[in-house]
Design an enzyme around this catalytic site. Structure first.
Site, PDB file in Angstrom:
ATOM      1  N   ASP A   8     -16.023  49.492 107.648  1.00  0.00           N
ATOM      2  CA  ASP A   8     -17.235  48.784 108.023  1.00  0.00           C
ATOM      3  C   ASP A   8     -16.819  47.532 108.792  1.00  0.00           C
ATOM      4  O   ASP A   8     -15.643  47.323 109.084  1.00  0.00           O
ATOM      5  CB  ASP A   8     -18.108  48.481 106.797  1.00  0.00           C
ATOM      6  CG  ASP A   8     -17.528  47.422 105.879  1.00  0.00           C
ATOM      7  OD1 ASP A   8     -16.400  46.929 106.122  1.00  0.00           O
ATOM      8  OD2 ASP A   8     -18.209  47.080 104.904  1.00  0.00           O
ATOM      9  N   CYS A  70     -13.206  48.592 103.561  1.00  0.00           N
ATOM     10  CA  CYS A  70     -14.374  47.731 103.648  1.00  0.00           C
ATOM     11  C   CYS A  70     -13.936  46.395 103.067  1.00  0.00           C
ATOM     12  O   CYS A  70     -12.735  46.129 103.013  1.00  0.00           O
ATOM     13  CB  CYS A  70     -15.586  48.336 102.932  1.00  0.00           C
ATOM     14  SG  CYS A  70     -15.438  48.580 101.147  1.00  0.00           S
ATOM     15  N   THR A  72     -13.896  45.271  99.964  1.00  0.00           N
ATOM     16  CA  THR A  72     -13.099  45.477  98.752  1.00  0.00           C
ATOM     17  C   THR A  72     -12.438  46.844  98.683  1.00  0.00           C
ATOM     18  O   THR A  72     -11.524  47.046  97.888  1.00  0.00           O
ATOM     19  CB  THR A  72     -13.973  45.339  97.496  1.00  0.00           C
ATOM     20  OG1 THR A  72     -14.971  46.368  97.518  1.00  0.00           O
ATOM     21  CG2 THR A  72     -14.610  43.960  97.401  1.00  0.00           C
ATOM     22  N   HIS A 103      -0.080  62.064  91.181  1.00  0.00           N
ATOM     23  CA  HIS A 103      -0.744  62.628  90.005  1.00  0.00           C
ATOM     24  C   HIS A 103      -2.148  63.158  90.273  1.00  0.00           C
ATOM     25  O   HIS A 103      -2.604  64.061  89.570  1.00  0.00           O
ATOM     26  CB  HIS A 103      -0.822  61.586  88.889  1.00  0.00           C
ATOM     27  CG  HIS A 103       0.498  61.306  88.263  1.00  0.00           C
ATOM     28  ND1 HIS A 103       0.629  60.475  87.189  1.00  0.00           N
ATOM     29  CD2 HIS A 103       1.752  61.736  88.562  1.00  0.00           C
ATOM     30  CE1 HIS A 103       1.901  60.408  86.833  1.00  0.00           C
ATOM     31  NE2 HIS A 103       2.608  61.157  87.673  1.00  0.00           N
ATOM     32  N   HIS A 138      -0.097  67.888  86.236  1.00  0.00           N
ATOM     33  CA  HIS A 138      -1.124  67.169  86.984  1.00  0.00           C
ATOM     34  C   HIS A 138      -2.046  68.129  87.736  1.00  0.00           C
ATOM     35  O   HIS A 138      -3.215  67.815  87.960  1.00  0.00           O
ATOM     36  CB  HIS A 138      -0.486  66.175  87.946  1.00  0.00           C
ATOM     37  CG  HIS A 138       0.421  65.227  87.247  1.00  0.00           C
ATOM     38  ND1 HIS A 138      -0.023  64.289  86.337  1.00  0.00           N
ATOM     39  CD2 HIS A 138       1.771  65.099  87.294  1.00  0.00           C
ATOM     40  CE1 HIS A 138       0.991  63.619  85.861  1.00  0.00           C
ATOM     41  NE2 HIS A 138       2.104  64.091  86.423  1.00  0.00           N
TER      42      HIS A 138
END
Length: 154
Positions: A8, A70, A72, A103, A138
């Site tokens: 963004d 973005c 965060t 994993h 996994h």
């Protein structure tokens, strides 16, 4: 390997820097925006749109992996994870980037431009793209994640 990048308006400069870095390392990069317009003004956008766009590109096979940014990394990764087939993780340091690939077999990595700087972002990308899925125990867990998604997609 082809990598799709999306962001963004909060992360344009970091995205452009990471595209240049990954191109130098020999990766093919696709820029899904956002960017600056011809007058140098930021083209504003909503992070859910970019998360979806890159997520769909990964699932369709237009790109092999995605990198999202973005402010965060949280909102854009949540949005990408709504696309069936996406496993996106927010990572703010290299260890988590390595582990999410090793994993969880993540196909999208996300981070925040207001959280990490250029050098940390480079380390995150190096770990993510330098790590292979470990499989083994996994693989069963990744299948369980996919089953949850399938159960709710009905």
């Amino acid at each position: 390997m082809k990598i799709g990048f999306g962001c963004d308006h909060a992360a344009i400069d970091l995205k452009n820097s990471m595209i240049a870095y990954m191109k130098e390392k020999g990766y093919e990069c696709v820029d899904y925006g956002t960017n600056y317009d011809e007058n140098g003004e930021i083209i504003k956008c909503d992070y859910p749109d970019k998360g979806r766009e890159v997520g769909e590109a990964v699932v369709k096979g237009d790109v092999d992996y995605g990198v999202l940014m973005c402010g965060t990394g949280i909102g854009i990764s949540i949005s990408a994870n709504k696309v069936p087939g996406v496993i996106a993780a927010v990572c703010s340091e290299p260890y988590s980037a390595r582990m999410t690939k090793m994993h969880n077999n993540a196909n999208i990595i996300a981070f925040g431009a207001r959280v990490v700087g250029d050098e940390m972002a480079k380390m995150i990308l190096d770990e993510f793209f330098g790590t292979e899925f470990e499989g083994g125990r996994h693989a069963g867990r990744v299948e369980l994640i996919k089953k949850i998604e399938a159960d709710y997609s009905k």
